[in-house]
Scaffold this motif. Structure first.
Motif, mmCIF file in Angstrom:
data_model
loop_
_atom_site.group_PDB
_atom_site.id
_atom_site.type_symbol
_atom_site.label_atom_id
_atom_site.label_comp_id
_atom_site.label_asym_id
_atom_site.label_seq_id
_atom_site.Cartn_x
_atom_site.Cartn_y
_atom_site.Cartn_z
ATOM 1 N N LEU A 151 12.344 15.652 3.468
ATOM 2 C CA LEU A 151 10.942 15.433 3.810
ATOM 3 C C LEU A 151 10.328 16.764 4.230
ATOM 4 O O LEU A 151 10.785 17.407 5.170
ATOM 5 C CB LEU A 151 10.820 14.413 4.937
ATOM 6 C CG LEU A 151 9.390 14.087 5.394
ATOM 7 C CD1 LEU A 151 8.578 13.505 4.251
ATOM 8 C CD2 LEU A 151 9.423 13.126 6.573
ATOM 9 N N LYS A 152 9.270 17.144 3.541
ATOM 10 C CA LYS A 152 8.654 18.457 3.742
ATOM 11 C C LYS A 152 7.391 18.383 4.596
ATOM 12 O O LYS A 152 7.127 19.260 5.409
ATOM 13 C CB LYS A 152 8.334 19.049 2.362
ATOM 14 C CG LYS A 152 7.943 20.496 2.332
ATOM 15 C CD LYS A 152 7.850 20.953 0.880
ATOM 16 C CE LYS A 152 7.559 22.437 0.777
ATOM 17 N NZ LYS A 152 7.494 22.878 -0.650
ATOM 18 N N GLU A 153 6.612 17.322 4.397
ATOM 19 C CA GLU A 153 5.321 17.224 5.089
ATOM 20 C C GLU A 153 4.835 15.783 5.050
ATOM 21 O O GLU A 153 5.133 15.043 4.102
ATOM 22 C CB GLU A 153 4.300 18.146 4.394
ATOM 23 C CG GLU A 153 2.955 18.240 5.060
ATOM 24 C CD GLU A 153 2.008 19.178 4.334
ATOM 25 O OE1 GLU A 153 0.811 19.200 4.697
ATOM 26 O OE2 GLU A 153 2.443 19.881 3.388
ATOM 27 N N VAL A 154 4.089 15.396 6.082
ATOM 28 C CA VAL A 154 3.457 14.081 6.116
ATOM 29 C C VAL A 154 1.974 14.268 6.394
ATOM 30 O O VAL A 154 1.598 14.951 7.350
ATOM 31 C CB VAL A 154 4.067 13.173 7.203
ATOM 32 C CG1 VAL A 154 3.368 11.813 7.223
ATOM 33 C CG2 VAL A 154 5.567 12.993 6.989
ATOM 34 N N ILE A 155 1.135 13.695 5.550
ATOM 35 C CA ILE A 155 -0.316 13.713 5.762
ATOM 36 C C ILE A 155 -0.727 12.285 6.102
ATOM 37 O O ILE A 155 -0.652 11.383 5.265
ATOM 38 C CB ILE A 155 -1.065 14.207 4.510
ATOM 39 C CG1 ILE A 155 -0.575 15.619 4.135
ATOM 40 C CG2 ILE A 155 -2.570 14.211 4.760
ATOM 41 C CD1 ILE A 155 -1.180 16.157 2.849
ATOM 42 N N THR A 156 -1.115 12.070 7.348
ATOM 43 C CA THR A 156 -1.406 10.715 7.814
ATOM 44 C C THR A 156 -2.734 10.202 7.276
ATOM 45 O O THR A 156 -3.654 10.974 6.998
ATOM 46 C CB THR A 156 -1.415 10.664 9.349
ATOM 47 O OG1 THR A 156 -2.401 11.585 9.840
ATOM 48 C CG2 THR A 156 -0.059 11.036 9.918
ATOM 49 N N ASN A 157 -2.818 8.886 7.140
ATOM 50 C CA ASN A 157 -4.045 8.192 6.692
ATOM 51 C C ASN A 157 -4.619 8.813 5.421
ATOM 52 O O ASN A 157 -5.817 9.046 5.297
ATOM 53 C CB ASN A 157 -5.098 8.208 7.808
ATOM 54 C CG ASN A 157 -4.614 7.481 9.046
ATOM 55 O OD1 ASN A 157 -4.015 6.408 8.956
ATOM 56 N ND2 ASN A 157 -4.837 8.069 10.207
ATOM 57 N N PHE A 158 -3.736 9.052 4.476
ATOM 58 C CA PHE A 158 -4.124 9.726 3.229
ATOM 59 C C PHE A 158 -4.857 8.789 2.283
ATOM 60 O O PHE A 158 -5.744 9.203 1.547
ATOM 61 C CB PHE A 158 -2.868 10.274 2.556
ATOM 62 C CG PHE A 158 -3.129 11.097 1.330
ATOM 63 C CD1 PHE A 158 -3.558 12.407 1.430
ATOM 64 C CD2 PHE A 158 -2.930 10.570 0.060
ATOM 65 C CE1 PHE A 158 -3.798 13.178 0.309
ATOM 66 C CE2 PHE A 158 -3.163 11.328 -1.079
ATOM 67 C CZ PHE A 158 -3.599 12.638 -0.951
ATOM 68 N N SER A 159 -4.488 7.504 2.290
ATOM 69 C CA SER A 159 -5.096 6.536 1.365
ATOM 70 C C SER A 159 -5.557 5.304 2.123
ATOM 71 O O SER A 159 -4.871 4.823 3.026
ATOM 72 C CB SER A 159 -4.091 6.120 0.280
ATOM 73 O OG SER A 159 -3.906 7.168 -0.650
ATOM 74 N N GLN A 160 -6.714 4.805 1.719
ATOM 75 C CA GLN A 160 -7.259 3.585 2.316
ATOM 76 C C GLN A 160 -7.419 2.513 1.232
ATOM 77 O O GLN A 160 -7.682 2.827 0.072
ATOM 78 C CB GLN A 160 -8.610 3.857 2.976
ATOM 79 C CG GLN A 160 -8.514 4.581 4.308
ATOM 80 C CD GLN A 160 -8.208 6.056 4.167
ATOM 81 O OE1 GLN A 160 -8.740 6.715 3.303
ATOM 82 N NE2 GLN A 160 -7.329 6.566 5.013
ATOM 83 N N TYR A 161 -7.283 1.253 1.650
ATOM 84 C CA TYR A 161 -7.318 0.129 0.714
ATOM 85 C C TYR A 161 -8.337 -0.898 1.199
ATOM 86 O O TYR A 161 -8.261 -1.391 2.320
ATOM 87 C CB TYR A 161 -5.928 -0.514 0.607
ATOM 88 C CG TYR A 161 -4.871 0.485 0.223
ATOM 89 C CD1 TYR A 161 -4.562 0.733 -1.106
ATOM 90 C CD2 TYR A 161 -4.212 1.222 1.206
ATOM 91 C CE1 TYR A 161 -3.615 1.675 -1.453
ATOM 92 C CE2 TYR A 161 -3.259 2.166 0.868
ATOM 93 C CZ TYR A 161 -2.969 2.390 -0.464
ATOM 94 O OH TYR A 161 -2.032 3.336 -0.806
ATOM 95 N N GLN A 162 -9.287 -1.197 0.336
ATOM 96 C CA GLN A 162 -10.313 -2.171 0.687
ATOM 97 C C GLN A 162 -9.829 -3.593 0.426
ATOM 98 O O GLN A 162 -8.952 -3.827 -0.410
ATOM 99 C CB GLN A 162 -11.575 -1.898 -0.119
ATOM 100 C CG GLN A 162 -12.276 -0.602 0.266
ATOM 101 C CD GLN A 162 -13.488 -0.335 -0.602
ATOM 102 O OE1 GLN A 162 -13.365 -0.151 -1.810
ATOM 103 N NE2 GLN A 162 -14.651 -0.321 0.001
ATOM 104 N N LEU A 163 -10.427 -4.544 1.136
ATOM 105 C CA LEU A 163 -10.154 -5.955 0.875
ATOM 106 C C LEU A 163 -10.984 -6.392 -0.330
ATOM 107 O O LEU A 163 -12.209 -6.466 -0.255
ATOM 108 C CB LEU A 163 -10.541 -6.803 2.091
ATOM 109 C CG LEU A 163 -9.571 -6.799 3.269
ATOM 110 C CD1 LEU A 163 -10.242 -7.390 4.491
ATOM 111 C CD2 LEU A 163 -8.309 -7.579 2.938
ATOM 112 N N PRO A 164 -10.358 -6.676 -1.473
ATOM 113 C CA PRO A 164 -11.128 -7.085 -2.647
ATOM 114 C C PRO A 164 -11.671 -8.503 -2.495
ATOM 115 O O PRO A 164 -11.046 -9.366 -1.874
ATOM 116 C CB PRO A 164 -10.122 -7.000 -3.796
ATOM 117 C CG PRO A 164 -8.793 -6.955 -3.171
ATOM 118 C CD PRO A 164 -8.928 -6.584 -1.739
ATOM 119 N N SER A 165 -12.817 -8.740 -3.072
ATOM 120 C CA SER A 165 -13.526 -10.011 -2.877
ATOM 121 C C SER A 165 -12.821 -11.194 -3.520
ATOM 122 O O SER A 165 -13.028 -12.337 -3.106
ATOM 123 C CB SER A 165 -14.946 -9.900 -3.437
ATOM 124 O OG SER A 165 -14.912 -9.576 -4.821
#
Length: 222
Positions: A151-165
């Motif tokens: 493990l070289k690096e961690v970027i937090t909160n990199f991707s967000q997911y919406q609630l699809p309708s």
């Protein structure tokens, strides 16, 4: 699994990640293991980018082909990737796998099996939700470490997911908000995930494969 395609901003971040990690590349062949986020389509105008897409969903495959039919797309069940004899070699890969121990390991294993087998250090990129994985995030890292992957690096909160309708999760969220007299648009996103950047030289593929139960890719609790 409460895992939906990422939003446009997150897709842009993934696209910029590969551009920024390889700024002088005139040719980069990289794998996208699972493309329900349609990341490959961000590269349609990039002469240097040659994505290789591993995807099982025919709807996604047809959509990509309709827009960019020269991309290499393989309709493969990840459980049987070893049986494929036509897989190209890639320089790196990115994956947003199922947020389970076996699912994440299987998708990573698929990408590693396609990597150039030279002694040069290579990076690859995995998007994972540590909350959904729980303690398995540490088990995953330990398995990879034992097989020459760091493990070289961690970027937090990199991707967000919406609630699809069109999913039940949206209905449940609306019911919850109504119960507490909160406006529906107050809850738009289901979750966020981190980006894990790994480094590898000559991974032990046999060792990783022994750690995967390919019949339990989508099981959260082992």
């Amino acid at each position: 699994l409460n895992q939906f395609p990422c939003d446009e901003r997150s897709r842009d971040k993934r696209y910029k990640l590969l551009k920024n990690r390889y700024p002088f590349a005139e040719y980069l062949r990289f794998a996208i293991i699972g493309d329900d986020d349609l990341l490959s389509l961000k590269f349609i105008n990039d002469y240097w980018a040659f994505p290789v897409v591993i995807e099982k969903d025919k709807r996604i495959i047809n959509l990509i082909k309709d827009i960019k039919n020269h991309f290499k797309i393989f309709n493969i069940d990840i459980r049987f990737i070893e049986k494929e004899k036509r897989m190209p070699t890639v320089q790196t890969f990115i994956t947003d796998p199922p947020y389970t121990l076996n699912g994440a390991l299987a998708f990573i294993y698929a990408g590693l099996s396609m990597l150039d087998n030279s002694f040069e250090e290579k990076e690859f990129y995995v998007i994972l939700n540590p909350t959904m994985l729980g303690k398995n995030i540490f088990i995953l890292q330990n398995i990879l470490l034992k097989n020459n992957i760091y493990l070289k690096e961690v970027i937090t909160n990199f991707s967000q997911y919406q609630l699809p309708s069109l999913y039940d999760e949206r209905k449940r969220a609306d019911k919850f908000l109504k119960t507490h007299k909160i406006k529906n648009d107050s809850l738009v996103y289901s979750s966020s995930s981190n980006l894990y950047i790994f480094s590898v030289v000559k991974p032990d593929l046999v060792g990783i494969k022994k750690s995967i139960d390919f019949n339990r890719l989508y099981n959260h609790y082992l």
